[in-house]
Write an enzyme that holds these catalytic residues in place. Sequence first.
Site, PDB file in Angstrom:
ATOM      1  N   ASP A 262       0.823  -1.248   0.091  1.00  0.00           N
ATOM      2  CA  ASP A 262      -0.032   0.064  -0.062  1.00  0.00           C
ATOM      3  C   ASP A 262       0.848   1.214  -0.040  1.00  0.00           C
ATOM      4  O   ASP A 262       1.804   1.161   0.657  1.00  0.00           O
ATOM      5  CB  ASP A 262      -0.717   0.066   1.272  1.00  0.00           C
ATOM      6  CG  ASP A 262      -1.802   1.177   1.300  1.00  0.00           C
ATOM      7  OD1 ASP A 262      -2.870   0.865   0.829  1.00  0.00           O
ATOM      8  OD2 ASP A 262      -1.615   2.310   1.632  1.00  0.00           O
ATOM      9  N   ASN A 270      -2.395  12.959  -3.810  1.00  0.00           N
ATOM     10  CA  ASN A 270      -3.717  13.469  -4.523  1.00  0.00           C
ATOM     11  C   ASN A 270      -4.024  14.849  -4.219  1.00  0.00           C
ATOM     12  O   ASN A 270      -4.340  15.996  -5.169  1.00  0.00           O
ATOM     13  CB  ASN A 270      -4.893  12.647  -4.596  1.00  0.00           C
ATOM     14  CG  ASN A 270      -4.564  11.239  -5.383  1.00  0.00           C
ATOM     15  OD1 ASN A 270      -3.788  11.431  -6.361  1.00  0.00           O
ATOM     16  ND2 ASN A 270      -5.152  10.222  -5.203  1.00  0.00           N
ATOM     17  N   HIS A 275      -4.629  14.791  -9.047  1.00  0.00           N
ATOM     18  CA  HIS A 275      -4.856  13.373  -9.262  1.00  0.00           C
ATOM     19  C   HIS A 275      -3.851  12.910 -10.560  1.00  0.00           C
ATOM     20  O   HIS A 275      -3.497  11.828 -10.838  1.00  0.00           O
ATOM     21  CB  HIS A 275      -6.163  13.148  -9.701  1.00  0.00           C
ATOM     22  CG  HIS A 275      -7.078  13.051  -8.480  1.00  0.00           C
ATOM     23  ND1 HIS A 275      -7.438  12.077  -7.708  1.00  0.00           N
ATOM     24  CD2 HIS A 275      -7.843  14.135  -8.028  1.00  0.00           C
ATOM     25  CE1 HIS A 275      -8.119  12.406  -6.622  1.00  0.00           C
ATOM     26  NE2 HIS A 275      -8.535  13.543  -6.783  1.00  0.00           N
ATOM     27  N   ASP A 279      -1.859   9.611 -10.350  1.00  0.00           N
ATOM     28  CA  ASP A 279      -1.765   8.500 -11.573  1.00  0.00           C
ATOM     29  C   ASP A 279      -0.237   8.191 -11.684  1.00  0.00           C
ATOM     30  O   ASP A 279      -0.061   7.343 -12.201  1.00  0.00           O
ATOM     31  CB  ASP A 279      -2.608   9.213 -12.528  1.00  0.00           C
ATOM     32  CG  ASP A 279      -3.979   9.015 -12.306  1.00  0.00           C
ATOM     33  OD1 ASP A 279      -4.502   8.431 -11.347  1.00  0.00           O
ATOM     34  OD2 ASP A 279      -4.698   9.610 -13.333  1.00  0.00           O
ATOM     35  N   GLU A 305      -4.566   2.694  -4.268  1.00  0.00           N
ATOM     36  CA  GLU A 305      -3.013   2.639  -4.090  1.00  0.00           C
ATOM     37  C   GLU A 305      -2.589   1.338  -3.533  1.00  0.00           C
ATOM     38  O   GLU A 305      -1.441   1.103  -3.156  1.00  0.00           O
ATOM     39  CB  GLU A 305      -2.606   3.569  -3.305  1.00  0.00           C
ATOM     40  CG  GLU A 305      -2.870   3.614  -1.820  1.00  0.00           C
ATOM     41  CD  GLU A 305      -4.366   4.167  -1.501  1.00  0.00           C
ATOM     42  OE1 GLU A 305      -4.549   4.527  -0.455  1.00  0.00           O
ATOM     43  OE2 GLU A 305      -5.123   4.469  -2.576  1.00  0.00           O
TER      44      GLU A 305
END
Length: 387
Positions: A262, A270, A275, A279, A305
Amino acid sequence: MGMPAGHAGVMVQRHWDGIMHGWLSLAPDRRQTLRLRRLAFALLAGGGAHALVCWLMLQWGFFRGGPSLFYPLFLAIGLGHLSFLAFVRLGANRVLRDPAMTEPLMAWSTLVLLVSALFVDHGRLGLMSFFFAVLQQGVFRVRQRQVTRVAVGAVAGYALVLLELETAGGGLLNPRVEWAQWLLFATVTTAMVLLAGEIGAIRLRLRERNGQLAALLERIQDMAVKDDLTGLYSRRHALELLAKACGQARRGAFTLAVAFVDLDHFKRINDRHGHLLGDRVLIRFAELTRRYLGEQDMAARLGGEEFLLMLPVQEGMPEASRALQRLLDALRAQRFMAAPALEVTASAGLTVVGPDEGPDQVLMRADRLLYQAKAAGRDRICQAESA
């Protein structure tokens, strides 16, 4: 990562299969078997029909030279047919550009027709009409220029046969009829060559369309099993692969390590950087899994994630832990132009599949270990053997 024992056995088997399916193999593969069947049918059916017609001409007294010439000639022709079959049976055709040997077979069949046409007094055109069946095979399998070469050879060869018989004196019973028949043969042959051009263009368009359909099918399959953003396996497909891998591990094929990973504080990334950068972080982690994990390892994005890693290992937990630590160290060292100060870390829970465990038990333990890693301050691996 080391190569699992099961994978090593597969590689040895593939190497042995390669040797057994070499050009001297007496156990051809499926495609080679299909080529051999087609060739046998063409030679035995076509050659048998041609031999039968010539034998009938012999019985009717139309074959010049009689039995003393007929039987040695067709014995030689039969040996030629068998040579083609032996060539393919031994696999020697695989080194050729066209393993099906369509053009050589057409040329050989044409030569057989021309030689036999040299020794008949009546029905020469009927005998040469077998050539249209020969040409038909090429129309659907080779390019137009190859069909044209064989067609030109047949028309020119037929003319040479007539010229030889005419100059020999008395060889042509009715020269005008014979040359009129040759003209008819040349006309029909030309029409078939032109038809081959049209069919070739259709084949080319179909090949292009099939290529497009194959590419589309591959894309659809990728969409079904891979995550759009990262290109890693999707959650559903990963769980299917995990179930199979657990079964192999239980049978002793290899030791299977499973990790939940994780990315730490991903929501904060973010919120602070947008974002698009988030990404980019996910894509970069996926790239690192492909760079730092072995060919037999598998990575999947479970959602957001969270990632799942499956690592077949030989040395058990220590080997898997070293590989996973290299991956997390590489992630920590990454820098992003849009946020130079950003340092991305990850937490992981690592375990191995026990002898009697299924995927649900393994995933629950890996998930618990992941939360322990987060509770201990993140940017670390918590690991435990099977229960």
